[in-house]
Design an enzyme around this catalytic site. Sequence first.
Site, mmCIF file in Angstrom:
data_model
loop_
_atom_site.group_PDB
_atom_site.id
_atom_site.type_symbol
_atom_site.label_atom_id
_atom_site.label_comp_id
_atom_site.label_asym_id
_atom_site.label_seq_id
_atom_site.Cartn_x
_atom_site.Cartn_y
_atom_site.Cartn_z
ATOM 1 C CG ASP A 1 77.850 13.870 34.719
ATOM 2 O OD1 ASP A 1 77.896 13.816 33.471
ATOM 3 O OD2 ASP A 1 77.389 14.842 35.357
ATOM 4 C CG ASP B 1 74.726 13.940 42.002
ATOM 5 O OD1 ASP B 1 74.338 13.293 42.998
ATOM 6 O OD2 ASP B 1 74.630 15.186 41.892
ATOM 7 C CG ASP C 1 79.387 12.946 39.259
ATOM 8 O OD1 ASP C 1 78.468 12.168 38.902
ATOM 9 O OD2 ASP C 1 79.265 14.183 39.236
ATOM 10 C CD GLU D 1 73.960 12.849 35.291
ATOM 11 O OE1 GLU D 1 74.674 11.865 35.038
ATOM 12 O OE2 GLU D 1 74.150 13.607 36.252
#
Length: 640
Positions: free
Chosen positions: A501, A505, A503, A428
């Site tokens: 990541d 997102d 998280d 990403e």
Amino acid sequence: MSQQQEYGADQIQILEGLEAVRKRQGMYIGSTSERGLHHLVYEIVDNAVDEALAGFCSHIIVEINPDNSITVIDDGRGIPTGINSKAGIPAVEVVFTVLHAGGKFGGGGYKVSGGLHGVGASVVNALSDWLEVQICRDGKIYQQRYERGKTMYPLKEVGTCDPEKTGTKVTFKPDGTIFETTIYDFNTLKIRLRETAFLTKNLKITLRDLREEEVNERVFHYEGGIKEFVNYLNKGKEPLYPEVIYCEGTKDNVYVEVALQHNDGYNDASFSFVNNIITPEGGTHLAGFRSAITRTFNQYARDQKILKEKDDALTGDDIREGLTAIISIKISEPQFEGQTKQKLGNSEARGAVDAIVSEQLTYFLEQHPQVAKLICEKSVLAQRAREAARKAREATRRKSPLDGNSLPGKLADCSDNDPKNCEIFIVEGDSAGGSAKTARSRATQAILPLRGKILNVEKAREDKIYGNAEIRAMITAFGTGIHEDFDISKLRYHKIIIMTDADVDGAHIATLMLTFLYRFMPELIRQGYVYLATPPLYKIEKNKKVWYAYSDEELNRILTEIGRDGNNKIQRYKGLGEMDAEQLWETTMDPERRILKKVLMDDINASEIDAVFSTLMGDKVEPRREFIEENAKYVQNLDI
Ligand code: 0R9
């Protein structure tokens, strides 16, 4: 006289039979993994479902006891307790101690549920530490206990019960020396039992987890049967019309039930079952369904001049765009073909499904012209879009072949040519992609950075999907092609690693990628080539020494180990971009030290997987919220 001396030739044969099951478990239940462990429950439940299908049982209770033993209770007639003349022991003892006894004894009917494995109660008994059966029949309670398949005492009366009440209760504890794990998963049982309840109209199934102080209970009871199954599968989608179309009938000894409804999406979510068991590879029943709907809709569209004489016929794919369907048949002697013996081969099933669906669907379309028009119009749109997609695909093939001859510019490829040694990280963001390119082992690790979020394939038609640069880059890099061009032998990397990541997102991006892989290249997941990278959540420094923690529990463990004092420096990583190349290598990419999570998919759960993707990635908010609320407890380490 001891038990041993009472044994005649028949009993010795019985013991030898069950000993064979204990020695060669794989042959009888597929595996001794978690899957095999859960299979034991399905075997016992299936016997109770047979009693429901025979019309004598309306409620089945399944309990996970605190010691991970399982209790299954049904309110059927109770397994017969009289002596079986052939075996010279009570029928119930035959059921639990003779291999493949099943319904061949007693009732005289055939075993309907089960089918693929359908190995029966004796195999469950052979693979259990102990098993106890209690039967209520004729106002009496009978009981017998077995240990590792061996009868502990002759069937005995242990009490009385209301003569009106009959039923069977079986409790067993899987043998810990045979199974890799003996801990039951509530969710796995829940998915299967819900499906069984959908497939058996009016049967109520209660699942109870008694391992925690607060009892977890789910009740599944569907008066509408597979019609409600279709509603359930479409819950995250927008139906094209309110009715679920339902066909039912018996022909040539095949009982056929079909339920279907279109939605405004693009996928075909049709699932076929034989005797309540999913058939992931389809077979004659599915073929009969497909030919019936293709012929019936084409006929209707021609008759109503929705298709003109000059127009091409609608293909099956056109008609099945956005279709959710359940095809469920019951047949006394199913024959399975193919490499995995999962494809139904009985030719009478094709004819029965084709005839029943053609006749009843034609009638439905005549009675519901507005629904018929909506489906035909959607199919015509699909036909046009498919033509546009074909052109887009050919254009892309000419410009930058999807078969892997010309690789995307952003890809930093590895030098090794053997796919077995090679892995590709889908990363990403450009900045993390940059660090990964510096960190990697160039011989075996390729890096493909993706910019931002990839297209949600759940909401897009094929032509748009081929036009998306990020998706094209992935297809080209993998080398396999997609759909009818898909060829797994051309896969260029045997590990496809999604690195995002840790998280919300990042989780969203990983889900978008998994949705794409699941819809367009499911074989990559099925064959175990897809992985999720696990970046650390924390870096802990003390006296120039460094630790990484991948979960809050691990952070606590490390802090307890090194002492909780002012010298500890704890950094919470927000994203991959916060790590330099060296840190990324040692925490997330180095094959010696990293944690990779393999993405697994079991075809047994095919309908549930489809429902999860469409609920998570579809348009409707409420079902998504419900799904997240119900499943939040299974999520770890998501930094919200
Ligand atoms: C809790 C799990 N339930 C069962 O395993 C179960 C098996 C079973 C059954 C019959 C009724 N209920 C059952 N529950 C049954 C009864 C009769 C005829 N056929 C079946 C009858 O009363 O005449 N049986 C399954 C196999 C056998 N019984 C048999 F082989 F012993 F007959």
